[in-house]
Design a protein around this motif. Structure first.
Motif, PDB file in Angstrom:
ATOM      1  N   VAL A  46      28.677  16.533  32.754  1.00 23.65           N
ATOM      2  CA  VAL A  46      27.879  16.828  33.945  1.00 23.65           C
ATOM      3  C   VAL A  46      27.576  15.511  34.647  1.00 23.65           C
ATOM      4  CG1 VAL A  46      25.699  16.779  32.652  1.00 23.65           C
ATOM      5  CG2 VAL A  46      25.820  17.971  34.843  1.00 23.65           C
ATOM      6  N   TRP A  47      27.698  15.554  35.954  1.00 21.03           N
ATOM      7  CA  TRP A  47      27.442  14.351  36.757  1.00 21.03           C
ATOM      8  C   TRP A  47      26.408  14.685  37.813  1.00 21.03           C
ATOM      9  CZ3 TRP A  47      27.125   9.465  37.349  1.00 21.03           C
ATOM     10  CH2 TRP A  47      27.109   8.880  38.605  1.00 21.03           C
ATOM     11  N   TYR A  48      25.265  13.981  37.740  1.00 23.98           N
ATOM     12  CA  TYR A  48      24.228  14.110  38.751  1.00 23.98           C
ATOM     13  C   TYR A  48      24.316  12.869  39.644  1.00 23.98           C
ATOM     14  CZ  TYR A  48      22.202  17.213  35.150  1.00 23.98           C
ATOM     15  OH  TYR A  48      21.998  18.178  34.195  1.00 23.98           O
ATOM     16  N   ALA A  53      19.738  13.652  41.704  1.00 20.61           N
ATOM     17  CA  ALA A  53      18.741  13.216  40.719  1.00 20.61           C
ATOM     18  C   ALA A  53      17.433  12.782  41.377  1.00 20.61           C
ATOM     19  CB  ALA A  53      19.303  12.080  39.867  1.00 20.61           C
ATOM     20  N   VAL A  78      17.010  17.885  37.284  1.00 19.71           N
ATOM     21  CA  VAL A  78      17.751  17.373  36.131  1.00 19.71           C
ATOM     22  C   VAL A  78      17.280  18.056  34.845  1.00 19.71           C
ATOM     23  CG1 VAL A  78      18.166  15.315  34.724  1.00 19.71           C
ATOM     24  CG2 VAL A  78      18.299  15.170  37.231  1.00 19.71           C
ATOM     25  N   ASP A  82      19.838  20.207  32.562  1.00 23.23           N
ATOM     26  CA  ASP A  82      20.063  19.744  31.188  1.00 23.23           C
ATOM     27  C   ASP A  82      19.732  20.852  30.188  1.00 23.23           C
ATOM     28  OD1 ASP A  82      20.987  17.262  31.871  1.00 23.23           O
ATOM     29  OD2 ASP A  82      19.143  16.184  31.352  1.00 23.23           O
ATOM     30  N   HIS A  94      26.600  13.577  29.515  1.00 27.79           N
ATOM     31  CA  HIS A  94      26.316  12.985  30.831  1.00 27.79           C
ATOM     32  C   HIS A  94      27.412  11.972  31.156  1.00 27.79           C
ATOM     33  CE1 HIS A  94      21.825  14.075  30.301  1.00 27.79           C
ATOM     34  NE2 HIS A  94      22.416  14.929  31.115  1.00 27.79           N
TER      35      HIS A  94
END
Length: 212
Positions: A46-48, A53, A78, A82, A94
């Motif tokens: 997962v990429w925030y 964010a 987030v 998560d 992450h």
């Protein structure tokens, strides 16, 4: 659906209600339960990105610097995702960066990139209680480690302050935001495997793993 005049009326009323001696800030905080479901046997990255964010919203008509209120929802976003993803997948990682050719990312089956595409808010024109409503639309991208698209889709979420609770203005806004985030989590958990491109990808995944 609300009309544009109603929407802008809601924005104006929200600004008036939240207006005070100085800018008011709401840092969204809440509890986000994990989904009760069988885990998918996948390692999901997962990429925030920074915008997600650090997500926040304010009176866009006045601009961030002049707005009399500011709602910061990035940390809550987030926390929600998560908790949600760790309850849905065997393992969640992450990512160090957005997937792209040459990026040094951990090996995963795919990478999810959530973003908030649109957010609207309103309060009823005639009410003596602090009821706020928030509409959100997420854009979700499922990518390979090289950044190639597997699936891309949008997902709505909605939150409303329960009328049974008398809240401060800040508390009412926070609660509406938390309800909207929980709604997003429920939608994602119930619809992820039914997105046509995701369903097709999942069906081909065992064959692709055997070929590796």
């Amino acid at each position: 659906m609300i009309s544009d005049p109603e929407r802008w009326l809601g924005v104006a009323l929200l600004a008036l209600v939240l207006a005070g001696c100085g800018a008011k800030q709401v840092v969204v905080k809440g509890q986000f339960p994990a989904p009760v479901m069988n885990e998918l046997p996948l390692t999901l990255g997962v990429w925030y990105d920074e915008e997600f964010a650090q997500h926040e919203f304010f009176d866009e008509a006045a601009g961030r610097a002049e707005s009399s209120w500011l709602v910061k929802s990035g940390q809550a976003q987030v926390e929600l995702w998560d908790t949600l993803l760790n309850g849905m997948f065997r393992k969640v990682v992450h990512m160090d960066a957005r997937p792209a050719p040459g990026q040094m990312n951990p090996v995963v089956d795919a990478v999810l990139v959530p973003s908030v595409e649109e957010l609207q808010y309103a309060i009823p024109a005639h009410t003596s209680v602090k009821v706020y409503e928030i509409w959100m639309r997420y854009r979700l991208q499922l990518l390979t480690l090289n950044g190639e698209p597997i699936a891309e889709w949008t997902m709505p979420a909605y939150g409303k302050t329960p009328t049974a609770f008398m809240q401060s203005d800040e508390g009412a806004v926070n609660l509406a935001a938390v309800v909207a985030l929980r709604d997003a989590g429920a939608h994602f958990a119930s619809s992820f495997t039914r997105v046509p491109e995701v369903e097709q990808w999942l069906a081909q995944l065992p064959r692709r793993r055997r070929a590796q």
